[in-house]
Design a protein around this motif. Structure first.
Motif, PDB file in Angstrom:
ATOM      1  N   PRO A 119      21.908  21.278  49.005  1.00  0.00           N
ATOM      2  CA  PRO A 119      23.074  21.227  49.906  1.00  0.00           C
ATOM      3  C   PRO A 119      24.351  21.794  49.291  1.00  0.00           C
ATOM      4  O   PRO A 119      25.144  21.067  48.697  1.00  0.00           O
ATOM      5  N   ILE A 120      24.544  23.107  49.436  1.00  0.00           N
ATOM      6  CA  ILE A 120      25.778  23.767  48.993  1.00  0.00           C
ATOM      7  C   ILE A 120      26.410  24.411  50.219  1.00  0.00           C
ATOM      8  O   ILE A 120      25.774  25.191  50.917  1.00  0.00           O
ATOM      9  N   ASP A 121      27.661  24.058  50.481  1.00  0.00           N
ATOM     10  CA  ASP A 121      28.313  24.543  51.701  1.00  0.00           C
ATOM     11  C   ASP A 121      28.808  25.978  51.556  1.00  0.00           C
ATOM     12  O   ASP A 121      28.750  26.760  52.503  1.00  0.00           O
ATOM     13  N   VAL A 122      29.304  26.321  50.372  1.00  0.00           N
ATOM     14  CA  VAL A 122      29.794  27.684  50.127  1.00  0.00           C
ATOM     15  C   VAL A 122      29.291  28.148  48.770  1.00  0.00           C
ATOM     16  O   VAL A 122      29.476  27.455  47.763  1.00  0.00           O
ATOM     17  N   VAL A 123      28.617  29.296  48.748  1.00  0.00           N
ATOM     18  CA  VAL A 123      28.158  29.906  47.495  1.00  0.00           C
ATOM     19  C   VAL A 123      29.055  31.091  47.181  1.00  0.00           C
ATOM     20  O   VAL A 123      29.232  31.991  48.009  1.00  0.00           O
ATOM     21  N   ILE A 124      29.657  31.071  45.999  1.00  0.00           N
ATOM     22  CA  ILE A 124      30.519  32.176  45.545  1.00  0.00           C
ATOM     23  C   ILE A 124      29.762  32.969  44.491  1.00  0.00           C
ATOM     24  O   ILE A 124      29.316  32.409  43.487  1.00  0.00           O
ATOM     25  N   SER A 125      29.610  34.265  44.727  1.00  0.00           N
ATOM     26  CA  SER A 125      28.957  35.138  43.757  1.00  0.00           C
ATOM     27  C   SER A 125      30.016  36.023  43.096  1.00  0.00           C
ATOM     28  O   SER A 125      30.521  36.962  43.722  1.00  0.00           O
ATOM     29  N   PRO A 126      30.386  35.733  41.845  1.00  0.00           N
ATOM     30  CA  PRO A 126      31.400  36.554  41.171  1.00  0.00           C
ATOM     31  C   PRO A 126      31.033  38.032  41.137  1.00  0.00           C
ATOM     32  O   PRO A 126      31.894  38.900  41.314  1.00  0.00           O
ATOM     33  N   GLU A 127      29.743  38.330  40.936  1.00  0.00           N
ATOM     34  CA  GLU A 127      29.345  39.727  40.811  1.00  0.00           C
ATOM     35  C   GLU A 127      29.501  40.465  42.135  1.00  0.00           C
ATOM     36  O   GLU A 127      29.895  41.622  42.174  1.00  0.00           O
ATOM     37  N   ARG A 128      29.194  39.795  43.241  1.00  0.00           N
ATOM     38  CA  ARG A 128      29.408  40.425  44.543  1.00  0.00           C
ATOM     39  C   ARG A 128      30.898  40.619  44.820  1.00  0.00           C
ATOM     40  O   ARG A 128      31.307  41.641  45.372  1.00  0.00           O
ATOM     41  N   GLU A 129      31.696  39.613  44.443  1.00  0.00           N
ATOM     42  CA  GLU A 129      33.143  39.735  44.641  1.00  0.00           C
ATOM     43  C   GLU A 129      33.695  40.909  43.821  1.00  0.00           C
ATOM     44  O   GLU A 129      34.543  41.671  44.297  1.00  0.00           O
ATOM     45  N   VAL A 130      33.218  41.037  42.586  1.00  0.00           N
ATOM     46  CA  VAL A 130      33.685  42.120  41.710  1.00  0.00           C
ATOM     47  C   VAL A 130      33.236  43.476  42.270  1.00  0.00           C
ATOM     48  O   VAL A 130      34.002  44.447  42.270  1.00  0.00           O
ATOM     49  N   ALA A 131      32.001  43.547  42.765  1.00  0.00           N
ATOM     50  CA  ALA A 131      31.511  44.808  43.339  1.00  0.00           C
ATOM     51  C   ALA A 131      32.358  45.215  44.538  1.00  0.00           C
ATOM     52  O   ALA A 131      32.709  46.392  44.700  1.00  0.00           O
ATOM     53  N   GLU A 132      32.710  44.241  45.382  1.00  0.00           N
ATOM     54  CA  GLU A 132      33.567  44.550  46.532  1.00  0.00           C
ATOM     55  C   GLU A 132      34.950  44.996  46.074  1.00  0.00           C
ATOM     56  O   GLU A 132      35.549  45.906  46.661  1.00  0.00           O
ATOM     57  N   ALA A 133      35.473  44.352  45.011  1.00  0.00           N
ATOM     58  CA  ALA A 133      36.776  44.760  44.470  1.00  0.00           C
ATOM     59  C   ALA A 133      36.709  46.188  43.932  1.00  0.00           C
ATOM     60  O   ALA A 133      37.638  46.980  44.116  1.00  0.00           O
ATOM     61  N   ALA A 134      35.601  46.528  43.266  1.00  0.00           N
ATOM     62  CA  ALA A 134      35.436  47.888  42.742  1.00  0.00           C
ATOM     63  C   ALA A 134      35.405  48.910  43.872  1.00  0.00           C
ATOM     64  O   ALA A 134      36.014  49.981  43.776  1.00  0.00           O
ATOM     65  N   LEU A 135      34.730  48.583  44.958  1.00  0.00           N
ATOM     66  CA  LEU A 135      34.669  49.495  46.100  1.00  0.00           C
ATOM     67  C   LEU A 135      36.049  49.670  46.735  1.00  0.00           C
ATOM     68  O   LEU A 135      36.402  50.769  47.182  1.00  0.00           O
ATOM     69  N   ARG A 136      36.841  48.580  46.764  1.00  0.00           N
ATOM     70  CA  ARG A 136      38.213  48.703  47.283  1.00  0.00           C
ATOM     71  C   ARG A 136      39.046  49.617  46.392  1.00  0.00           C
ATOM     72  O   ARG A 136      39.831  50.431  46.876  1.00  0.00           O
ATOM     73  N   ARG A 137      38.872  49.484  45.067  1.00  0.00           N
ATOM     74  CA  ARG A 137      39.617  50.355  44.140  1.00  0.00           C
ATOM     75  C   ARG A 137      39.236  51.816  44.368  1.00  0.00           C
ATOM     76  O   ARG A 137      40.086  52.706  44.373  1.00  0.00           O
ATOM     77  N   LEU A 138      37.951  52.070  44.546  1.00  0.00           N
ATOM     78  CA  LEU A 138      37.496  53.444  44.755  1.00  0.00           C
ATOM     79  C   LEU A 138      37.998  54.006  46.081  1.00  0.00           C
ATOM     80  O   LEU A 138      38.237  55.208  46.202  1.00  0.00           O
ATOM     81  N   SER A 139      38.167  53.138  47.078  1.00  0.00           N
ATOM     82  CA  SER A 139      38.639  53.613  48.387  1.00  0.00           C
ATOM     83  C   SER A 139      40.118  53.953  48.371  1.00  0.00           C
ATOM     84  O   SER A 139      40.604  54.680  49.228  1.00  0.00           O
ATOM     85  N   ALA A 140      40.860  53.405  47.393  1.00  0.00           N
ATOM     86  CA  ALA A 140      42.294  53.715  47.270  1.00  0.00           C
ATOM     87  C   ALA A 140      42.570  54.093  45.819  1.00  0.00           C
ATOM     88  O   ALA A 140      43.200  53.339  45.070  1.00  0.00           O
ATOM     89  N   PRO A 141      42.117  55.274  45.386  1.00  0.00           N
ATOM     90  CA  PRO A 141      42.185  55.641  43.968  1.00  0.00           C
ATOM     91  C   PRO A 141      43.601  55.789  43.423  1.00  0.00           C
ATOM     92  O   PRO A 141      43.796  55.748  42.217  1.00  0.00           O
ATOM     93  N   ALA A 142      44.573  55.974  44.299  1.00  0.00           N
ATOM     94  CA  ALA A 142      45.947  56.104  43.816  1.00  0.00           C
ATOM     95  C   ALA A 142      46.539  54.758  43.418  1.00  0.00           C
ATOM     96  O   ALA A 142      47.582  54.703  42.770  1.00  0.00           O
ATOM     97  N   ALA A 143      45.894  53.664  43.809  1.00  0.00           N
ATOM     98  CA  ALA A 143      46.420  52.322  43.564  1.00  0.00           C
ATOM     99  C   ALA A 143      45.734  51.682  42.362  1.00  0.00           C
ATOM    100  O   ALA A 143      44.541  51.844  42.168  1.00  0.00           O
ATOM    101  N   PHE A 144      46.510  50.934  41.566  1.00  0.00           N
ATOM    102  CA  PHE A 144      45.902  50.202  40.459  1.00  0.00           C
ATOM    103  C   PHE A 144      45.422  48.831  40.917  1.00  0.00           C
ATOM    104  O   PHE A 144      44.687  48.145  40.214  1.00  0.00           O
ATOM    105  N   ASP A 145      45.843  48.414  42.096  1.00  0.00           N
ATOM    106  CA  ASP A 145      45.403  47.141  42.655  1.00  0.00           C
ATOM    107  C   ASP A 145      45.391  47.270  44.173  1.00  0.00           C
ATOM    108  O   ASP A 145      46.243  47.964  44.750  1.00  0.00           O
ATOM    109  N   THR A 146      44.447  46.631  44.827  1.00  0.00           N
ATOM    110  CA  THR A 146      44.400  46.699  46.284  1.00  0.00           C
ATOM    111  C   THR A 146      43.616  45.522  46.834  1.00  0.00           C
ATOM    112  O   THR A 146      42.667  45.045  46.201  1.00  0.00           O
ATOM    113  N   GLN A 147      44.043  45.032  47.993  1.00  0.00           N
ATOM    114  CA  GLN A 147      43.369  43.909  48.636  1.00  0.00           C
ATOM    115  C   GLN A 147      43.649  43.969  50.138  1.00  0.00           C
ATOM    116  O   GLN A 147      44.754  44.347  50.561  1.00  0.00           O
TER     117      GLN A 147
END
Length: 458
Positions: A119-147
């Motif tokens: 019984p776990i209500d929310v599962v957080i996967s750091p690696e998936r979160e990091v992969a999504e963050a990497a894809l956001r960085r690649l989508s806005a290469p001029a930015a050093f941070d994006t969300q």
């Protein structure tokens, strides 16, 4: 609200800092007494030393009458068993677990986390979160941070201003006049080591790092106004073929625009696993610090290099070597926040902080409806908060200029219904509106009070 946080490492400590700062009753559990002592000495929390999965330890932590348990120890199995014990023995109603191993996260096994199984209500996967963050960085290469915020209709961009930026020395209020149709607002400036929320009369200078809220349709124009070139990422080299690198490569393969990807992985077993899982991506076995191998991967022709091994120093050096080999844009995965000041001298364009992405994800799941998202800036120096306005909020029915926001707070975007607008002083905030704002860390409790979220999380 009473919360037990299992694991007092960087992620657990940051979550405890956020929740204890909002007057919640927080208890931190860790089998390392030094980490527990650090938490109790620096935060308004209680501490228990012991293994979080042991029933007697959870009992001492107050699990019998707790509202929520967050399991963020270093062990997936301890986190899972802790949630099981909290549910079966103490009847804790809401349980969040950080789980790293992808073996536990495959879609075919999703029934594992049902209430009558694990019984776990929310599962957080750091690696998936990091992969999504990497894809956001690649989508806005001029930015050093994006969300992304406001259902993906607004984007926070971190931009480093160069000497040739066309709007240097221009007061921010004048930018509004010059680009009246641009739906973008500068909400934060880092000048040297100081981060602050700017006034309308503040100017921008070379080497400033600015945080800009932009409507998603105006991102490219915003980037160009601040002197950056918008360039599509057609060729990407990934250093590190583990779970993060593999997830990014698979996502890039799935895109319709056919990004060409090459992966470099030092471990033969990991390289073979990545090669089996990928269809069009070339996987090279070897050291990502090798100039010969980087040249073989074609870094001189690549649009970006993404260094995501499990070693910070390797990631930094691989990014530096790829840049010296001709790659124009480099992103590094950096766990240790003390290494971040090296980014600018090493000319690394962007970084991903796994702990910050995990903390933001956990906070997003904790706060239902009222605060919909939290994104940490820098070393927890400031936050971007996305919150819904309640009828009981003191800001409902007022214009922005009538609201007594602290000096370190700026509203970046407002969503009314399904439409996102650029706010100004005359914008009236109504019940049901969703606001995205930048707040210095010291001002976050006052922002929470204005939205009246701390008294009702659920």
């Amino acid at each position: 609200m009473k919360v037990i946080i299992c694991g007092a490492g960087q992620v657990g400590w940051q979550i405890a800092r956020h929740l204890s700062g909002e007057a919640n009753d927080v208890t931190v559990v860790d089998n390392n007494p030094d980490l527990v002592r650090r938490a109790t000495d620096t935060l308004d929390v209680q501490g228990i030393s012991g293994f979080a999965s042991y029933p007697e330890v959870l009992d001492r932590a107050g699990a019998r009458d707790t509202d929520m348990l967050i399991a963020a120890t270093y062990s997936d199995e301890v986190n899972m068993v802790t949630c099981q014990v909290a549910h079966s023995v103490f009847g804790v109603t809401r349980k969040i677990a950080r789980i790293r191993s992808q073996s536990y996260l495959q879609q075919m096994y999703s029934d594992l986390y049902r209430r009558d199984h694990m019984p776990i209500d929310v599962v957080i996967s750091p690696e998936r979160e990091v992969a999504e963050a990497a894809l956001r960085r690649l989508s806005a290469p001029a930015a050093f941070d994006t969300q992304s915020f406001l259902d993906g209709q607004a984007q926070l961009l971190g931009l480093h201003l160069d000497e040739d930026c066309p709007v240097l020395d221009t007061p921010l209020r004048q930018l509004t006049d010059l680009f009246s149709t641009l739906r973008a607002i500068v909400v934060g400036i880092r000048r040297g080591t100081r981060l602050f929320a700017p006034e309308p009369g503040d100017q921008l200078f070379a080497d400033d790092q600015i945080y800009v809220f932009s409507h998603i349709d105006d991102v490219d124009r915003t980037v160009e106004i601040f002197g950056k070139t918008v360039k599509k990422q057609n060729r990407v080299v990934i250093v590190g073929g583990g779970n993060v690198g593999l997830a990014v490569a698979q996502a890039l393969e799935a895109r319709a625009d056919r990004v060409r990807v090459k992966v470099i992985e030092k471990s033969r077993a990991c390289a073979e696993r990545a090669a089996d899982a990928l269809e069009r991506t070339i996987v090279l076995h070897g050291d990502g610090l090798s100039m010969e191998l980087l040249a073989e991967a074609g870094v001189d022709r690549a649009d970006a290099v993404l260094a995501v091994t499990d070693d910070d120093k390797t990631n930094l050096l691989a990014a530096v070597r790829a840049k010296s080999g001709g790659c124009p844009f480099a992103i590094s995965l950096v766990n240790d926040p003390t290494l971040l000041p090296l980014m600018a001298p090493l000319k690394i364009d962007a970084h991903i902080n796994p702990r910050a992405t995990t903390v933001s994800s956990i906070l997003r799941h904790i706060r239902h409806g009222r605060v919909r998202g939290v994104y940490s800036i820098g070393d927890a120096e400031a936050e971007v908060i996305e919150a819904q306005v309640l009828s009981t909020s003191t800001i409902a029915g007022k214009t922005i200029r009538e609201i007594d926001f602290p000096e370190g707070v700026l509203v970046g975007a407002v969503m009314k219904g399904d439409k996102v607008i650029k706010p100004d002083g005359s914008t009236r905030i109504e019940e049901g509106d969703v606001i995205a704002l930048f707040a210095m860390a010291a001002d976050v409790p006052e922002v929470e009070r204005l939205f009246q979220v701390s008294i009702d999380f659920f």
